[in-house]
Scaffold this active site. Structure first.
Site, mmCIF file in Angstrom:
data_model
loop_
_atom_site.group_PDB
_atom_site.id
_atom_site.type_symbol
_atom_site.label_atom_id
_atom_site.label_comp_id
_atom_site.label_asym_id
_atom_site.label_seq_id
_atom_site.Cartn_x
_atom_site.Cartn_y
_atom_site.Cartn_z
ATOM 1 N N GLY A 47 0.663 -1.150 0.000
ATOM 2 C CA GLY A 47 0.141 0.070 -0.026
ATOM 3 C C GLY A 47 0.850 1.305 -0.105
ATOM 4 C CG ASN A 48 -0.514 4.650 -1.482
ATOM 5 O OD1 ASN A 48 -1.108 5.652 -0.997
ATOM 6 N ND2 ASN A 48 -0.986 3.748 -2.432
ATOM 7 N NE ARG A 49 3.742 8.032 5.478
ATOM 8 C CZ ARG A 49 4.284 8.950 5.303
ATOM 9 N NH1 ARG A 49 5.057 8.840 4.410
ATOM 10 N NH2 ARG A 49 3.756 10.147 5.888
ATOM 11 C CB SER A 50 -2.692 8.227 -0.260
ATOM 12 O OG SER A 50 -3.783 9.204 -0.482
#
Ligand code: C5P
Length: 220
Positions: free
Chosen positions: A29-32
């Site tokens: 995933g990513n930190r958005s």
């Protein structure tokens, strides 16, 4: 108070970050956090638009007064966007979409007992949804993309943004710097908006809601 200058318009907004599963319990995933996209959806609704928010793993509550469609992966987001874009006057793609996904998703948990000391993951490219909706017949639809970059140098950041604007073909590209402590998950934002041709059309900074309204001013 802003005018209801989006009354009668349909606005589709993507927000959050996609997650690409590795096995039933793990993902890449990513930190958005989804804050900027949610602020855009909220602002568009306040300006009278009928809003569809396509949300991937928001860390903030979805606003009231907008239609919500939840998705998980980039491929799910793509299906939702392509379906919704047809009836939209504007599409704003604020979600952070995974560029790659695991080639194979394990049916059961990947176990260290069977993997040993190393585990290699093979990833394959996800389709570029923004480029796809920008290339499709537009019928007067406005398309806005985002570019989150970690480049520390302002001039280089702008160059990256200009090249990306040309490559993606969206009407506007909202360029912002992200990093360990900037951009994602923060309350404020500072952006430069470039046109497809690479011109700087607006700079905006302040709360994510203020940045949202600056983006919507261009859409209007
Ligand atoms: O190429 P990059 O990921 O920096 O582009 C960011 C923009 O493109 C964002 O608007 C994002 O929503 C969109 N995007 C997309 N499909 C991808 C990757 C990014 O639509 N596979």
């Amino acid at each position: 108070l802003r005018p209801r200058d989006l009354a009668g318009r349909r606005v589709v907004v993507t927000a959050g970050g996609t997650r690409e599963p590795l096995d039933p319990v793990r993902f890449i995933g990513n930190r958005s956090s989804g804050r900027q996209g949610v602020a855009i959806a909220e602002a568009a609704a306040a300006r009278g638009a009928s809003v569809l928010l396509i949300a991937a793993h928001l860390e903030v509550p979805a606003p009231s007064g907008v239609e919500l469609r939840e998705v998980g992966t980039a491929l799910e987001l793509r299906d939702a966007v392509l379906e919704a874009a047809a009836g939209a006057d504007a599409v704003v793609m604020a979600a952070a979409v995974a560029d790659y996904r695991p080639e194979h998703v394990a049916e059961t948990k990947i176990k260290k007992e069977t993997q040993g000391d190393e585990l290699a993951l093979r990833l394959v490219r996800n389709p570029d949804i923004l480029a796809e909706v920008s290339a499709a017949p537009r019928d007067g639809r406005t398309i806005v993309g985002f570019a989150a970059e970690t480049e520390p140098d302002d001039d280089r950041l702008l160059e990256l943004g200009r090249a990306k604007a040309a490559r993606k073909g969206a009407d506007y590209l909202v360029l912002n710097r992200v990093g360990w402590s900037e951009g994602f998950a923060t309350e404020g934002n500072s952006v430069v908006i470039v046109s497809r041709g690479g011109d700087i059309v607006t700079r905006a900074s302040g709360s994510k809601r203020e940045v949202a309204d600056a983006i919507l001013d261009l859409v209007v």
